[in-house]
Scaffold this motif. Sequence first.
Motif, mmCIF file in Angstrom:
data_model
loop_
_atom_site.group_PDB
_atom_site.id
_atom_site.type_symbol
_atom_site.label_atom_id
_atom_site.label_comp_id
_atom_site.label_asym_id
_atom_site.label_seq_id
_atom_site.Cartn_x
_atom_site.Cartn_y
_atom_site.Cartn_z
ATOM 1 N N LEU A 48 0.794 -1.228 0.000
ATOM 2 C CA LEU A 48 0.000 0.000 0.000
ATOM 3 C C LEU A 48 0.828 1.280 0.000
ATOM 4 C CD1 LEU A 48 -2.630 -1.051 2.699
ATOM 5 C CD2 LEU A 48 -2.912 -1.091 0.206
ATOM 6 N N SER A 49 1.977 1.244 0.612
ATOM 7 C CA SER A 49 2.750 2.477 0.828
ATOM 8 C C SER A 49 3.459 2.967 -0.434
ATOM 9 C CB SER A 49 3.806 2.259 1.913
ATOM 10 O OG SER A 49 3.195 2.028 3.141
ATOM 11 N N ARG A 50 3.361 4.252 -0.638
ATOM 12 C CA ARG A 50 4.141 4.973 -1.646
ATOM 13 C C ARG A 50 5.290 5.604 -0.876
ATOM 14 N NH1 ARG A 50 3.264 6.673 -6.599
ATOM 15 N NH2 ARG A 50 1.175 5.826 -6.522
ATOM 16 N N GLN A 51 6.511 5.496 -1.423
ATOM 17 C CA GLN A 51 7.667 6.020 -0.708
ATOM 18 C C GLN A 51 8.426 7.035 -1.544
ATOM 19 O OE1 GLN A 51 9.710 2.301 0.526
ATOM 20 N NE2 GLN A 51 9.106 2.914 2.585
ATOM 21 N N PHE A 52 9.101 7.938 -0.837
ATOM 22 C CA PHE A 52 9.989 8.905 -1.469
ATOM 23 C C PHE A 52 11.301 8.887 -0.701
ATOM 24 C CE2 PHE A 52 11.758 13.173 -2.094
ATOM 25 C CZ PHE A 52 11.814 13.191 -3.480
ATOM 26 N N SER A 73 23.517 13.861 -3.152
ATOM 27 C CA SER A 73 22.991 14.756 -2.134
ATOM 28 C C SER A 73 21.992 15.732 -2.736
ATOM 29 C CB SER A 73 24.154 15.520 -1.500
ATOM 30 O OG SER A 73 23.690 16.371 -0.489
ATOM 31 N N GLN A 74 20.844 15.877 -2.058
ATOM 32 C CA GLN A 74 19.762 16.775 -2.457
ATOM 33 C C GLN A 74 18.975 16.283 -3.681
ATOM 34 O OE1 GLN A 74 19.167 19.388 -0.168
ATOM 35 N NE2 GLN A 74 20.709 18.099 0.792
ATOM 36 N N GLU A 75 19.021 14.971 -3.943
ATOM 37 C CA GLU A 75 18.219 14.354 -5.008
ATOM 38 C C GLU A 75 17.333 13.272 -4.399
ATOM 39 O OE1 GLU A 75 21.040 14.761 -8.931
ATOM 40 O OE2 GLU A 75 21.206 12.904 -7.779
ATOM 41 N N GLY A 76 16.189 13.021 -5.049
ATOM 42 C CA GLY A 76 15.264 12.022 -4.542
ATOM 43 C C GLY A 76 14.547 11.287 -5.649
ATOM 44 N N VAL A 77 13.819 10.244 -5.262
ATOM 45 C CA VAL A 77 13.042 9.460 -6.217
ATOM 46 C C VAL A 77 11.850 8.843 -5.486
ATOM 47 C CG1 VAL A 77 14.351 7.303 -5.899
ATOM 48 C CG2 VAL A 77 13.207 7.742 -8.080
ATOM 49 N N GLU A 78 10.753 8.726 -6.198
ATOM 50 C CA GLU A 78 9.523 8.135 -5.665
ATOM 51 C C GLU A 78 9.425 6.672 -6.082
ATOM 52 O OE1 GLU A 78 4.701 8.970 -5.878
ATOM 53 O OE2 GLU A 78 6.070 10.182 -7.079
ATOM 54 N N VAL A 79 8.897 5.854 -5.178
ATOM 55 C CA VAL A 79 8.659 4.438 -5.461
ATOM 56 C C VAL A 79 7.183 4.161 -5.186
ATOM 57 C CG1 VAL A 79 9.267 2.059 -4.921
ATOM 58 C CG2 VAL A 79 11.019 3.846 -4.778
ATOM 59 N N ALA A 80 6.485 3.713 -6.219
ATOM 60 C CA ALA A 80 5.054 3.426 -6.112
ATOM 61 C C ALA A 80 4.817 2.111 -5.368
ATOM 62 C CB ALA A 80 4.441 3.348 -7.514
ATOM 63 N N PRO A 103 0.637 5.559 2.943
ATOM 64 C CA PRO A 103 0.561 5.583 4.400
ATOM 65 C C PRO A 103 1.799 4.932 5.011
ATOM 66 C CG PRO A 103 -0.798 3.800 3.569
ATOM 67 C CD PRO A 103 -0.278 4.564 2.366
ATOM 68 N N ASN A 104 1.864 4.906 6.333
ATOM 69 C CA ASN A 104 2.971 4.298 7.054
ATOM 70 C C ASN A 104 3.216 2.885 6.512
ATOM 71 O OD1 ASN A 104 4.559 2.977 9.087
ATOM 72 N ND2 ASN A 104 3.890 4.503 10.555
ATOM 73 N N SER A 105 4.482 2.527 6.324
ATOM 74 C CA SER A 105 4.826 1.226 5.728
ATOM 75 C C SER A 105 4.950 0.090 6.738
ATOM 76 C CB SER A 105 6.132 1.353 4.934
ATOM 77 O OG SER A 105 7.187 1.721 5.796
ATOM 78 N N LYS A 106 4.724 0.371 8.024
ATOM 79 C CA LYS A 106 4.855 -0.681 9.047
ATOM 80 C C LYS A 106 3.881 -1.826 8.758
ATOM 81 C CE LYS A 106 4.979 -1.468 14.008
ATOM 82 N NZ LYS A 106 6.207 -2.220 14.019
#
Length: 113
Positions: A48-52, A73-80, A103-106
């Motif tokens: 369920l969790s989307r992460q960045f 440093s100072q770069e990011g990526v999203e993971v569906a 939401p929280n990935s726990k």
Amino acid sequence: MKINKHIAEHYIWGDHCDGWHLVKNQELSIIHERMPANSSEVKHYHRLSRQFFFVLSGSATINIDGNEIVLHSQEGVEVAPLVPHQIFNRTNDEIEFLVISQPNSKGDRIVVD
């Protein structure tokens, strides 16, 4: 209330990596993480969790569904959700980054063989 990694809830994961919960509730998780040189986490996905992932210092390599991306440093990526991913520190220096999950990935993590 102000928060930082010195007062946040701390945990250890993977190859002697550190995590500090900056925000921890059902809807949102923000974790400040540190990975020592030449370490990695296991390949996994979330139902369920989307992460960045956002690198604060150093360079991280993240494999997302078979594609490797180097984040500086100072770069990011999203993971569906449902997309296998794995982060590596392939450098000789430690790295620090944020992992934001919504939401929280726990309890939402599925390890991939």
